[in-house]
Design a protein around this motif. Structure first.
Motif, PDB file in Angstrom:
ATOM      1  N   GLU A 144      25.489   5.389  62.951  1.00  0.00           N
ATOM      2  CA  GLU A 144      24.673   5.354  64.163  1.00  0.00           C
ATOM      3  C   GLU A 144      23.207   5.681  63.886  1.00  0.00           C
ATOM      4  OE1 GLU A 144      25.228   4.337  67.327  1.00  0.00           O
ATOM      5  OE2 GLU A 144      27.052   3.530  66.423  1.00  0.00           O
ATOM      6  N   LYS A 145      22.954   6.305  62.768  1.00  0.00           N
ATOM      7  CA  LYS A 145      21.570   6.597  62.380  1.00  0.00           C
ATOM      8  C   LYS A 145      20.771   5.309  62.237  1.00  0.00           C
ATOM      9  CE  LYS A 145      18.980   9.195  58.882  1.00  0.00           C
ATOM     10  NZ  LYS A 145      19.103  10.095  57.706  1.00  0.00           N
ATOM     11  N   PHE A 146      21.471   4.205  61.957  1.00  0.00           N
ATOM     12  CA  PHE A 146      20.804   2.937  61.691  1.00  0.00           C
ATOM     13  C   PHE A 146      20.897   1.970  62.865  1.00  0.00           C
ATOM     14  CE2 PHE A 146      22.594   4.753  57.786  1.00  0.00           C
ATOM     15  CZ  PHE A 146      21.419   5.003  57.078  1.00  0.00           C
ATOM     16  N   ARG A 147      21.305   2.491  64.016  1.00  0.00           N
ATOM     17  CA  ARG A 147      21.435   1.657  65.215  1.00  0.00           C
ATOM     18  C   ARG A 147      20.078   1.042  65.570  1.00  0.00           C
ATOM     19  NH1 ARG A 147      25.431  -0.806  67.693  1.00  0.00           N
ATOM     20  NH2 ARG A 147      26.733   1.069  67.362  1.00  0.00           N
ATOM     21  N   ASN A 148      20.043  -0.285  65.674  1.00  0.00           N
ATOM     22  CA  ASN A 148      18.848  -1.047  66.061  1.00  0.00           C
ATOM     23  C   ASN A 148      17.664  -0.836  65.105  1.00  0.00           C
ATOM     24  OD1 ASN A 148      20.202  -2.036  68.375  1.00  0.00           O
ATOM     25  ND2 ASN A 148      19.666  -0.186  69.512  1.00  0.00           N
ATOM     26  N   LYS A 149      17.967  -0.538  63.846  1.00  0.00           N
ATOM     27  CA  LYS A 149      16.931  -0.370  62.834  1.00  0.00           C
ATOM     28  C   LYS A 149      16.925  -1.550  61.869  1.00  0.00           C
ATOM     29  CE  LYS A 149      15.846   3.757  64.357  1.00  0.00           C
ATOM     30  NZ  LYS A 149      14.546   4.020  65.042  1.00  0.00           N
ATOM     31  N   ARG A 150      15.777  -1.721  61.202  1.00  0.00           N
ATOM     32  CA  ARG A 150      15.657  -2.762  60.171  1.00  0.00           C
ATOM     33  C   ARG A 150      15.998  -2.130  58.821  1.00  0.00           C
ATOM     34  NH1 ARG A 150       9.508  -3.754  61.342  1.00  0.00           N
ATOM     35  NH2 ARG A 150       9.774  -1.494  61.200  1.00  0.00           N
ATOM     36  N   LEU A 185      27.352  -2.763  58.791  1.00  0.00           N
ATOM     37  CA  LEU A 185      26.129  -2.461  59.545  1.00  0.00           C
ATOM     38  C   LEU A 185      25.511  -3.679  60.228  1.00  0.00           C
ATOM     39  CD1 LEU A 185      24.430   0.074  57.091  1.00  0.00           C
ATOM     40  CD2 LEU A 185      25.510   0.599  59.285  1.00  0.00           C
ATOM     41  N   LYS A 186      26.071  -4.847  59.993  1.00  0.00           N
ATOM     42  CA  LYS A 186      25.489  -6.044  60.626  1.00  0.00           C
ATOM     43  C   LYS A 186      25.567  -5.959  62.144  1.00  0.00           C
ATOM     44  CE  LYS A 186      29.636  -8.996  60.598  1.00  0.00           C
ATOM     45  NZ  LYS A 186      29.916  -8.791  62.025  1.00  0.00           N
TER      46      LYS A 186
END
Length: 343
Positions: free
Chosen positions: A152-158, A175-176
């Motif tokens: 979730e740390k990478f939610r909506n991140k590039r 993570l896609k």
């Protein structure tokens, strides 16, 4: 200061990862007691410490299961046999008694005694393999992450992921649906991971769900003038001389772990390339009564899979039983017939 009581058991298991935990169950079926030693503060090994939310696809009966959930299930499976744990301590030294038992003492002085030792230490003491980027350390925890603990740390991140093994492939696939954009970088055209995972990433790239760059390598990291964290990476390719820059929020170099056996390397075991040599008859080492199971061992045809470690643990406990009860005939019992009974 009171002296610590020696912990006595049938099998000392060094390492509380998935293979060590399954060994408890197999030993319990033979009425053998186990006590586990692990430097980490909780059972689970890498699956708990490094990637509890990573899906695993090659456990029989589970099309996929999160690493943390697998450990939870293994602990439930072991619970009827009441294993003991010494956690947050490292197995430091070993000595053998006159009657052939082993004494294992931890770095904090806890003493354990048993006729058998099973080393199930996974990769041993480990640290991530880092790419040779000059300013890499400046961005650690500022956009550079070597481990995915919470997706979730990478939610909506590039995200830019580098690597060609199972870890890089699995996290790209997982993570896609979390990240807003994923770019996968690999220095070769061929991958080291499972063929099914490679095909999934290739299909994702064809469908535009992932940006895949092969024969490429991340060589530079940079941030905006008003931002201390990572904002873009520079990529060198074989096709052009100048760098290709990609805006991103996180760079994940997933090149695996660098294993170190630690004190176990000084125990007189036969070691090859940081792994313990074993006899595949029962996964015994060159020292009778000491076994090595899971990723910590090596033999011709070795595959570093949890599934293989489960098999190794099963044969190991059969041999350990015969060492304790050389005159007792052990009849293999099927749990489908006899069920599971604790002590």
């Amino acid at each position: 200061m009171t002296e610590k009581k020696t912990i006595e058991t049938d099998i000392i298991i060094i390492g509380a990862g998935p293979v060590g935990l399954f060994a408890i169950f197999e030993a319990g079926l033979l009425k053998l007691r186990c006590h586990l030693i692990d430097v980490l503060a909780e059972p689970g090994g890498q699956l708990t410490e490094i990637y509890p939310k990573k899906p695993i696809y090659d456990i029989p009966g589970f099309p996929h299961i999160l690493a943390g959930d697998l450990i939870t299930n293994l602990m439930k499976q072991a619970a009827p046999f009441k294993p003991g744990f010494t956690l947050g301590e490292r197995a430091e030294s070993i000595e053998q008694t006159a009657e052939g038992h082993f004494i294992v003492t931890t770095n904090l002085g806890t003493v354990h005694k048993a006729p058998n030792i099973a080393i199930a230490g996974g990769l041993g003491c480990f640290e991530p393999r880092k790419p040779p980027i000059g300013n890499l350390s400046e961005f650690e925890n500022q956009g550079v992450e070597y481990i995915v603990k919470d997706p979730e740390k990478f939610r909506n991140k590039r995200i830019v992921i580098a690597g060609g093994g199972d870890s890089a492939l699995d996290w790209t696939i997982f993570l896609k649906d979390v990240a807003s954009e994923i770019t996968m970088i690999h220095c070769r055209t061929q991958f080291r991971g499972h063929l099914d995972s490679v095909q999934k990433v290739m299909d994702m790239a064809t469908n535009g769900k992932v940006n895949l760059m092969v024969k490429s390598e991340v060589t530079h990291l940079a941030s905006d003038d008003n931002n201390q964290g990572l904002t873009r990476v520079g990529i060198a390719t074989d096709e052009k001389e100048e760098l290709t820059w990609i805006d991103c929020d996180y760079f994940l170099p997933l090149f695996g772990l660098s294993p170190k056996l630690g004190p176990i390397a000084d125990w007189g075991l036969n070691i090859s390339k940081s792994a313990i040599e074993v006899n595949t008859f029962d996964y015994s080492t060159n020292i009778p009564g000491i076994y090595a199971i899971g990723d910590v061992n090596t033999y011709p045809g070795k595959l570093k899979l949890i599934l293989c470690g489960f098999h190794e643990a099963t044969l190991m406990v059969q041999s350990a039983f015969k060492r304790i009860y050389p005159d007792k005939n052990n009849v293999l019992k099927y749990t489908t017939v006899n069920g599971v009974q604790g002590f």
